[in-house]
Write a protein that holds these residues in place. Structure first.
Motif, PDB file in Angstrom:
ATOM      1  N   ASP A  10       0.826  -1.209   0.000  1.00 17.89           N
ATOM      2  CA  ASP A  10       0.000   0.000   0.000  1.00 17.89           C
ATOM      3  C   ASP A  10       0.860   1.260   0.000  1.00 17.89           C
ATOM      4  O   ASP A  10       0.437   2.310  -0.467  1.00 17.89           O
ATOM      5  CB  ASP A  10      -0.933   0.014   1.207  1.00 17.89           C
ATOM      6  N   TRP A  11       2.069   1.186   0.535  1.00 18.88           N
ATOM      7  CA  TRP A  11       3.007   2.313   0.503  1.00 18.88           C
ATOM      8  C   TRP A  11       3.809   2.317  -0.797  1.00 18.88           C
ATOM      9  O   TRP A  11       4.071   3.373  -1.378  1.00 18.88           O
ATOM     10  CB  TRP A  11       3.969   2.220   1.695  1.00 18.88           C
ATOM     11  N   ARG A  50       3.286   1.205  -3.986  1.00 21.01           N
ATOM     12  CA  ARG A  50       2.686   1.622  -5.257  1.00 21.01           C
ATOM     13  C   ARG A  50       2.637   3.136  -5.403  1.00 21.01           C
ATOM     14  O   ARG A  50       3.090   3.674  -6.420  1.00 21.01           O
ATOM     15  CB  ARG A  50       1.301   0.999  -5.409  1.00 21.01           C
ATOM     16  N   PRO A  51       2.090   3.891  -4.411  1.00 21.69           N
ATOM     17  CA  PRO A  51       2.094   5.351  -4.558  1.00 21.69           C
ATOM     18  C   PRO A  51       3.507   5.932  -4.578  1.00 21.69           C
ATOM     19  O   PRO A  51       3.758   6.925  -5.265  1.00 21.69           O
ATOM     20  CB  PRO A  51       1.320   5.854  -3.341  1.00 21.69           C
ATOM     21  N   ALA A  52       4.447   5.317  -3.839  1.00 17.92           N
ATOM     22  CA  ALA A  52       5.822   5.808  -3.839  1.00 17.92           C
ATOM     23  C   ALA A  52       6.438   5.668  -5.233  1.00 17.92           C
ATOM     24  O   ALA A  52       7.138   6.564  -5.704  1.00 17.92           O
ATOM     25  CB  ALA A  52       6.656   5.061  -2.801  1.00 17.92           C
ATOM     26  N   GLU A  73       4.757   5.589  -8.100  1.00 25.12           N
ATOM     27  CA  GLU A  73       4.089   6.559  -8.972  1.00 25.12           C
ATOM     28  C   GLU A  73       4.671   7.959  -8.777  1.00 25.12           C
ATOM     29  O   GLU A  73       4.923   8.678  -9.742  1.00 25.12           O
ATOM     30  CB  GLU A  73       2.575   6.580  -8.694  1.00 25.12           C
ATOM     31  N   ALA A  74       4.878   8.366  -7.512  1.00 21.44           N
ATOM     32  CA  ALA A  74       5.427   9.693  -7.228  1.00 21.44           C
ATOM     33  C   ALA A  74       6.848   9.820  -7.765  1.00 21.44           C
ATOM     34  O   ALA A  74       7.206  10.850  -8.360  1.00 21.44           O
ATOM     35  CB  ALA A  74       5.405   9.956  -5.726  1.00 21.44           C
ATOM     36  N   HIS A 122       8.127   8.206 -10.255  1.00 25.00           N
ATOM     37  CA  HIS A 122       8.050   8.218 -11.712  1.00 25.00           C
ATOM     38  C   HIS A 122       7.675   9.605 -12.217  1.00 25.00           C
ATOM     39  O   HIS A 122       8.219  10.108 -13.192  1.00 25.00           O
ATOM     40  CB  HIS A 122       7.051   7.175 -12.193  1.00 25.00           C
ATOM     41  N   LYS A 123       6.708  10.273 -11.536  1.00 27.51           N
ATOM     42  CA  LYS A 123       6.310  11.634 -11.922  1.00 27.51           C
ATOM     43  C   LYS A 123       7.477  12.599 -11.767  1.00 27.51           C
ATOM     44  O   LYS A 123       7.687  13.468 -12.610  1.00 27.51           O
ATOM     45  CB  LYS A 123       5.123  12.100 -11.079  1.00 27.51           C
TER      46      LYS A 123
END
Length: 70
Positions: free
Chosen positions: A52-53, A55-57, A59-60, A62-63
């Motif tokens: 849960d931590w 995946r968003p990490a 994505e961030a 990568h952005k």
């Protein structure tokens, strides 16, 4: 000696009626991979929230990479 009649198998509807789970598009399917971490790092991963931590990490990160590319 008479044989008892064999019961007919239950009839099922054909597969072409759109029944069941729809397939996931290939670009959305999860892929299994493995990594090696020391036990202390696995502990950190778990404390941070695991998947849960992560995946968003990802994505961030990568952005941020995309913004810094010229």
């Amino acid at each position: 000696m008479s044989k008892a009649p064999t019961p007919e198998p239950a009839k099922r509807p054909p597969n072409d009626r759109g029944q069941g789970r729809k397939p996931i598009p290939p670009e959305e399917r999860a892929v299994n991979k493995s990594i090696r971490l020391k036990p202390a790092h696995w502990g950190m991963y778990d404390e941070l929230g695991g998947l849960d931590w992560l995946r968003p990490a990802l994505e961030a990160a990568h952005k941020r990479m995309k913004r810094s590319d010229p």
